[in-house]
Design a protein around this motif. Structure first.
Motif, PDB file in Angstrom:
ATOM      1  N   GLY A  54       0.833  -1.240   0.050  1.00 34.07           N
ATOM      2  CA  GLY A  54      -0.163  -0.002  -0.119  1.00 34.07           C
ATOM      3  C   GLY A  54       0.863   1.344   0.041  1.00 34.07           C
ATOM      4  N   SER A  55       0.231   2.483  -0.003  1.00 33.73           N
ATOM      5  CA  SER A  55       0.906   3.677  -0.022  1.00 33.73           C
ATOM      6  C   SER A  55       1.622   3.953   1.132  1.00 33.73           C
ATOM      7  CB  SER A  55       0.093   4.844  -0.416  1.00 33.73           C
ATOM      8  OG  SER A  55      -1.093   4.982   0.349  1.00 33.73           O
ATOM      9  N   ARG A  56       1.205   3.500   2.373  1.00 35.07           N
ATOM     10  CA  ARG A  56       1.881   3.788   3.608  1.00 35.07           C
ATOM     11  C   ARG A  56       2.147   2.465   4.548  1.00 35.07           C
ATOM     12  NH1 ARG A  56      -2.276   7.875   3.938  1.00 35.07           N
ATOM     13  NH2 ARG A  56      -3.343   6.372   4.881  1.00 35.07           N
ATOM     14  N   THR A  57       1.407   1.318   3.871  1.00 38.13           N
ATOM     15  CA  THR A  57       1.774   0.119   4.646  1.00 38.13           C
ATOM     16  C   THR A  57       2.045  -1.098   3.918  1.00 38.13           C
ATOM     17  OG1 THR A  57      -0.692  -0.415   4.664  1.00 38.13           O
ATOM     18  CG2 THR A  57       0.246   0.730   6.531  1.00 38.13           C
ATOM     19  N   LEU A  58       2.396  -2.358   4.162  1.00 39.19           N
ATOM     20  CA  LEU A  58       2.860  -3.400   3.682  1.00 39.19           C
ATOM     21  C   LEU A  58       2.019  -4.493   4.664  1.00 39.19           C
ATOM     22  CD1 LEU A  58       4.114  -4.950   1.284  1.00 39.19           C
ATOM     23  CD2 LEU A  58       6.099  -5.306   2.780  1.00 39.19           C
ATOM     24  N   GLY A  59       0.960  -5.180   4.119  1.00 40.76           N
ATOM     25  CA  GLY A  59       0.597  -6.170   4.740  1.00 40.76           C
ATOM     26  C   GLY A  59       1.180  -7.440   4.367  1.00 40.76           C
ATOM     27  N   ILE A  86       1.973  -6.201   9.755  1.00 39.98           N
ATOM     28  CA  ILE A  86       1.791  -4.973   8.945  1.00 39.98           C
ATOM     29  C   ILE A  86       3.175  -4.116   9.029  1.00 39.98           C
ATOM     30  CG2 ILE A  86       0.664  -3.022   8.460  1.00 39.98           C
ATOM     31  CD1 ILE A  86      -1.802  -4.002   9.436  1.00 39.98           C
ATOM     32  N   LEU A  87       3.861  -3.779   8.061  1.00 35.78           N
ATOM     33  CA  LEU A  87       4.904  -3.000   8.114  1.00 35.78           C
ATOM     34  C   LEU A  87       4.627  -1.608   7.454  1.00 35.78           C
ATOM     35  CD1 LEU A  87       7.736  -5.662   6.561  1.00 35.78           C
ATOM     36  CD2 LEU A  87       7.088  -5.030   8.793  1.00 35.78           C
ATOM     37  N   ARG A  88       5.030  -0.728   8.468  1.00 34.88           N
ATOM     38  CA  ARG A  88       4.652   0.947   7.910  1.00 34.88           C
ATOM     39  C   ARG A  88       6.095   1.066   7.213  1.00 34.88           C
ATOM     40  NH1 ARG A  88       0.049   0.964   9.574  1.00 34.88           N
ATOM     41  NH2 ARG A  88      -0.778   0.300  11.592  1.00 34.88           N
ATOM     42  N   HIS A  89       5.520   2.243   6.231  1.00 38.17           N
ATOM     43  CA  HIS A  89       6.513   2.966   5.238  1.00 38.17           C
ATOM     44  C   HIS A  89       6.363   4.144   4.853  1.00 38.17           C
ATOM     45  CE1 HIS A  89       5.095   2.202   1.372  1.00 38.17           C
ATOM     46  NE2 HIS A  89       4.480   1.254   1.938  1.00 38.17           N
ATOM     47  N   GLN A  90       7.349   4.987   4.497  1.00 37.69           N
ATOM     48  CA  GLN A  90       6.979   6.517   3.763  1.00 37.69           C
ATOM     49  C   GLN A  90       7.556   6.535   2.531  1.00 37.69           C
ATOM     50  OE1 GLN A  90       5.561   8.649   5.740  1.00 37.69           O
ATOM     51  NE2 GLN A  90       5.493   7.094   7.361  1.00 37.69           N
ATOM     52  N   GLY A  91       7.120   5.392   1.873  1.00 39.14           N
ATOM     53  CA  GLY A  91       7.519   5.279   0.385  1.00 39.14           C
ATOM     54  C   GLY A  91       9.163   4.926   0.096  1.00 39.14           C
ATOM     55  N   ASP A  92       9.793   4.621   1.258  1.00 35.33           N
ATOM     56  CA  ASP A  92      11.171   3.914   1.096  1.00 35.33           C
ATOM     57  C   ASP A  92      11.216   2.616   1.006  1.00 35.33           C
ATOM     58  OD1 ASP A  92      13.905   3.525   1.584  1.00 35.33           O
ATOM     59  OD2 ASP A  92      14.076   4.184   3.546  1.00 35.33           O
ATOM     60  N   TYR A  93      11.221   2.218  -0.157  1.00 36.54           N
ATOM     61  CA  TYR A  93      11.073   0.725  -0.503  1.00 36.54           C
ATOM     62  C   TYR A  93      12.572  -0.033  -0.145  1.00 36.54           C
ATOM     63  CZ  TYR A  93       6.835   1.905  -2.940  1.00 36.54           C
ATOM     64  OH  TYR A  93       5.348   2.133  -3.080  1.00 36.54           O
ATOM     65  N   THR A  94      13.442   0.824  -0.305  1.00 40.44           N
ATOM     66  CA  THR A  94      14.865   0.158   0.109  1.00 40.44           C
ATOM     67  C   THR A  94      14.912  -0.454   1.508  1.00 40.44           C
ATOM     68  OG1 THR A  94      15.847   1.414  -1.403  1.00 40.44           O
ATOM     69  CG2 THR A  94      17.368   0.120   0.229  1.00 40.44           C
ATOM     70  N   SER A 140      14.268  -4.664   2.930  1.00 37.13           N
ATOM     71  CA  SER A 140      15.264  -4.954   4.082  1.00 37.13           C
ATOM     72  C   SER A 140      14.459  -5.721   5.064  1.00 37.13           C
ATOM     73  CB  SER A 140      16.009  -3.795   4.724  1.00 37.13           C
ATOM     74  OG  SER A 140      17.065  -3.730   3.681  1.00 37.13           O
ATOM     75  N   GLU A 141      13.396  -5.125   5.706  1.00 38.43           N
ATOM     76  CA  GLU A 141      12.218  -5.701   6.557  1.00 38.43           C
ATOM     77  C   GLU A 141      11.693  -6.970   6.275  1.00 38.43           C
ATOM     78  OE1 GLU A 141      11.135  -4.443   9.716  1.00 38.43           O
ATOM     79  OE2 GLU A 141      12.764  -3.365   9.512  1.00 38.43           O
ATOM     80  N   VAL A 142      11.346  -7.059   4.751  1.00 41.73           N
ATOM     81  CA  VAL A 142      10.925  -8.328   4.164  1.00 41.73           C
ATOM     82  C   VAL A 142      11.929  -9.301   4.232  1.00 41.73           C
ATOM     83  CG1 VAL A 142       9.876  -9.340   2.143  1.00 41.73           C
ATOM     84  CG2 VAL A 142       9.140  -7.153   2.840  1.00 41.73           C
ATOM     85  N   GLU A 143      13.195  -9.031   3.919  1.00 41.94           N
ATOM     86  CA  GLU A 143      14.185  -9.864   3.708  1.00 41.94           C
ATOM     87  C   GLU A 143      14.387 -10.522   5.205  1.00 41.94           C
ATOM     88  OE1 GLU A 143      18.856 -10.083   2.464  1.00 41.94           O
ATOM     89  OE2 GLU A 143      18.140  -8.293   3.224  1.00 41.94           O
TER      90      GLU A 143
END
Length: 144
Positions: A9-14, A30-38, A42-45
């Motif tokens: 999503g634009s602010r979260t990753l389910g 749920i992982l929160r992010h600010q559009g910083d996909y890098t 790393s969190e997903v890794e």
């Protein structure tokens, strides 16, 4: 085979996980992010390594008329980043209406609006992953 399901999503990753047999999906986090996909990759890794994931399923938000829009292109970019960093195969799974399905499930279960906002993305990831697992099971049964 163990799978990781993702709803970007634009602010979260389910995030959802399958069981070891690759038959049942369940919500994970749920992982929160600010559009910083890098940083998000790393969190997903970390999750991939901790949970011993074999393959990843990423929601692919096509338009209702089956065209590829901006959000789908972001998913394609995220897919490439995930494959490069995790060295895992990433499958794109059509996610049209999964958030609506998740919302309907939560409403049917009388989940408060406040709580729905907290779990909707994780449940959408679970629906995406379960759809992929069901499709794979049907394909495998057809080959027997």
């Amino acid at each position: 085979m163990k799978y990781l399901g993702l709803d970007l999503g634009s602010r979260t990753l389910g995030v959802a996980l399958s069981d070891k047999t690759g038959l049942i999906a369940s919500s994970y986090t749920i992982l929160r992010h600010q559009g910083d996909y890098t940083a998000l990759v790393s969190e997903v890794e970390k999750i991939v390594h901790e949970c011993k994931i074999d393959e990843i399923v990423l929601g692919y938000p096509k338009n209702m008329n089956n065209t590829i829009g901006e959000k789908a292109r972001l998913s394609e970019k995220f897919k490439k980043m995930l494959e490069d960093v995790t060295c895992k195969k990433v499958h794109l799974m059509d996610e049209r209406l999964t958030t609506k399905q998740a919302q309907d499930i939560l409403i049917l279960n009388d989940t408060s609006r406040k709580k729905r906002k907290k779990v909707i993305d994780s449940l959408a990831a679970t629906i995406i992953l379960q759809s992929y697992l069901d499709k794979k099971e049907i394909e495998n049964n057809g080959k027997k």
